[in-house]
Design a protein around this motif. Structure first.
Motif, PDB file in Angstrom:
ATOM      1  N   GLN A   1     -62.958   8.004  57.259  1.00  0.00           N
ATOM      2  CA  GLN A   1     -63.177   6.617  56.868  1.00  0.00           C
ATOM      3  C   GLN A   1     -64.554   6.453  56.230  1.00  0.00           C
TER       4      GLN A   1
ATOM      5  N   TYR B   1     -62.143   5.556  50.797  1.00  0.00           N
ATOM      6  CA  TYR B   1     -61.126   5.455  51.848  1.00  0.00           C
ATOM      7  C   TYR B   1     -61.647   4.512  52.931  1.00  0.00           C
ATOM      8  N   ASP B   2     -60.905   3.427  53.177  1.00  0.00           N
ATOM      9  CA  ASP B   2     -61.396   2.359  54.044  1.00  0.00           C
ATOM     10  C   ASP B   2     -60.669   2.278  55.383  1.00  0.00           C
TER      11      ASP B   2
ATOM     12  N   LYS C   1     -54.300   0.621  58.000  1.00  0.00           N
ATOM     13  CA  LYS C   1     -53.814  -0.716  58.278  1.00  0.00           C
ATOM     14  C   LYS C   1     -52.301  -0.682  58.420  1.00  0.00           C
TER      15      LYS C   1
ATOM     16  N   VAL D   1     -55.881   2.664  53.434  1.00  0.00           N
ATOM     17  CA  VAL D   1     -56.427   1.636  52.549  1.00  0.00           C
ATOM     18  C   VAL D   1     -57.494   2.283  51.670  1.00  0.00           C
TER      19      VAL D   1
ATOM     20  N   ASN E   1     -59.947   1.576  48.362  1.00  0.00           N
ATOM     21  CA  ASN E   1     -60.507   0.681  47.353  1.00  0.00           C
ATOM     22  C   ASN E   1     -60.948   1.509  46.140  1.00  0.00           C
TER      23      ASN E   1
ATOM     24  N   THR F   1     -57.177  -2.486  45.416  1.00  0.00           N
ATOM     25  CA  THR F   1     -56.958  -1.879  46.721  1.00  0.00           C
ATOM     26  C   THR F   1     -55.554  -1.273  46.748  1.00  0.00           C
TER      27      THR F   1
ATOM     28  N   TYR G   1     -52.578   0.630  49.028  1.00  0.00           N
ATOM     29  CA  TYR G   1     -52.043   0.844  50.377  1.00  0.00           C
ATOM     30  C   TYR G   1     -51.039   1.990  50.279  1.00  0.00           C
TER      31      TYR G   1
END
Length: 395
Positions: free
Chosen positions: A131, A160-161, A164, A173, A175, A204, A206
């Motif tokens: 992350q 890489y966030d 979710k 997730v 961005n 973003t 997914y």
């Protein structure tokens, strides 16, 4: 050995806690992908004039080869447009395509194909991602707005966030951000080319971690073209808010098509004048001249009940499938007249279907005399060719 196992276990636990993942593209042979990009588009001509519209691109792809770990896909890229006062999308253009997708997301597109025009987004590094980790990868945009197409190459920055939940699925997730800067003023290019191009996109992504496939992308995108007009530099810009959704289907067998055909036939009254057929496009509900008076595109009162019966079927059986309404004429009369009449008749049917279903994945087009199903040299053949077809896409 015990120490090594304990160390590896600790590392795995740390990666899981931090949301570390390995991301890649994975497409099974014979899978069918339907990628839908819906955009709210605003066009600025100079600094004052502006136009708005809604645009939808639907990319239908079938994976026909997975040898060597490369996913080879082919299909059709369809462009739909809905102007501000319109209720239903109209099918504007279609492009065939055949290309390959590497596991990391890079495309291999032969030069003869313009589509896909946006390539290599997303591209993943071949390693675990923790992350907050960042990476950069090149991408391409092929522009076909001028006398000849040309390619823009730029770098995309990714972050890489974390993970979710999306509809019960674990989604990575990601961005991303990229800028386009291209100066053409001193290059040998056609006269209709801009002298400068500037662009920016932020979005973003997914990504389904378990299935290794795209779920959706939300993006804000702007591109500006600068032209010299007299002594001034004029800026024509396009601003888009884009939502991309991906669905994967198993291929539909001929037996499954035939079963779907028979199930619909049971629900349609025999004296309705509606024929049910199947072809490469999916299920086809074919309606003849029963819908309209001569030289008219207003639905007759007795035709509305027939359309409403089809509406009930679509709501019950196919609430999430793409529906295309096509208008057709015979070969008599002027072509422009026939194209307009077929288009307006298709629009009338599509708007009635949309008002009853609330179906957003519905569009229309008029093909005039271009796709006859019978001989235009006979009275019976011409009557058969004057028709509206409602196509339910199967996957």
């Amino acid at each position: 050995m015990k120490h090594l196992i304990a160390t590896m276990t600790a590392v795995l636990m740390m990666n899981a806690a931090a949301g570390a993942v390995t991301l890649k593209w994975s497409i099974n042979a014979d899978d069918r992908l339907e990628i839908t990009r819906t955009a709210q588009v605003k066009v600025f001509l100079g600094k004052k004039d502006s136009r708005t519209r809604e645009e939808r691109n639907i990319i239908d792809l079938t994976c026909y080869d997975n040898s060597g770990g490369i996913h080879r896909v082919k299909g059709v890229f369809s462009v739909y447009v809905k102007q501000p006062k319109e209720k239903v999308f109209t099918l504007s253009k279609q492009y065939p395509t055949d290309f390959a997708i590497e596991p990391n997301g890079k495309y291999r597109v032969p030069d003869k194909y313009y589509i896909p025009n946006l390539r290599h987004i997303p591209t993943f590094p071949e390693k675990d991602l923790a992350q907050g980790e960042k990476w950069t990868s090149p991408a391409e945009l092929v522009l076909d707005d001028f006398s000849v197409p040309f390619k823009l190459i730029f770098n995309v920055e990714y972050v890489y966030d974390g993970v979710k939940k999306i509809d019960g699925r674990d989604a990575a997730v990601i961005n991303y951000d990229y800028e386009i800067t291209k100066d053409l003023e001193n290059m040998k290019v056609p006269a209709d080319f801009p002298v400068k191009i500037r662009g920016r996109s932020t979005g973003t992504i997914y990504w389904d971690i378990a299935k290794n496939t795209l779920i959706e992308i939300k993006e804000k995108y702007k591109i500006s073209f600068f032209f010299i007009s007299g002594n001034a530099l004029v800026d024509n810009s396009v601003l888009q808010y884009i939502e991309t959704k991906n669905r994967t289907y198993s291929a539909v067998t001929p037996e499954e098509k035939e079963k779907a055909k028979k199930e619909i036939q049971k629900e349609i009254p025999k004296d309705s004048g509606i024929d049910v057929d199947t072809d490469r496009r999916g299920l086809v509900l074919r309606l003849g001249e029963i819908l309209f008076d001569f030289d008219s595109y207003r639905l007759r009162d007795d035709a509305v009940a027939r359309i409403d019966k089809i509406t009930d079927i679509l709501k019950k059986r196919y609430p999430d499938r793409e529906i295309i309404v096509e208008g057709h004429t015979d070969g008599t009369g002027g072509k422009e007249y026939n194209y307009r009449l077929s288009r307006e008749r298709a629009r009338s049917v599509a708007e009635r279907l949309q008002s009853g279903t609330g179906h957003d994945r519905l569009s229309y087009r008029g093909l005039g005399p271009d796709s006859p199903i019978a001989d235009n040299d006979t009275k019976d053949g011409r009557q058969k060719n004057r028709r509206v077809e409602i196509i339910i896409k199967l996957h």
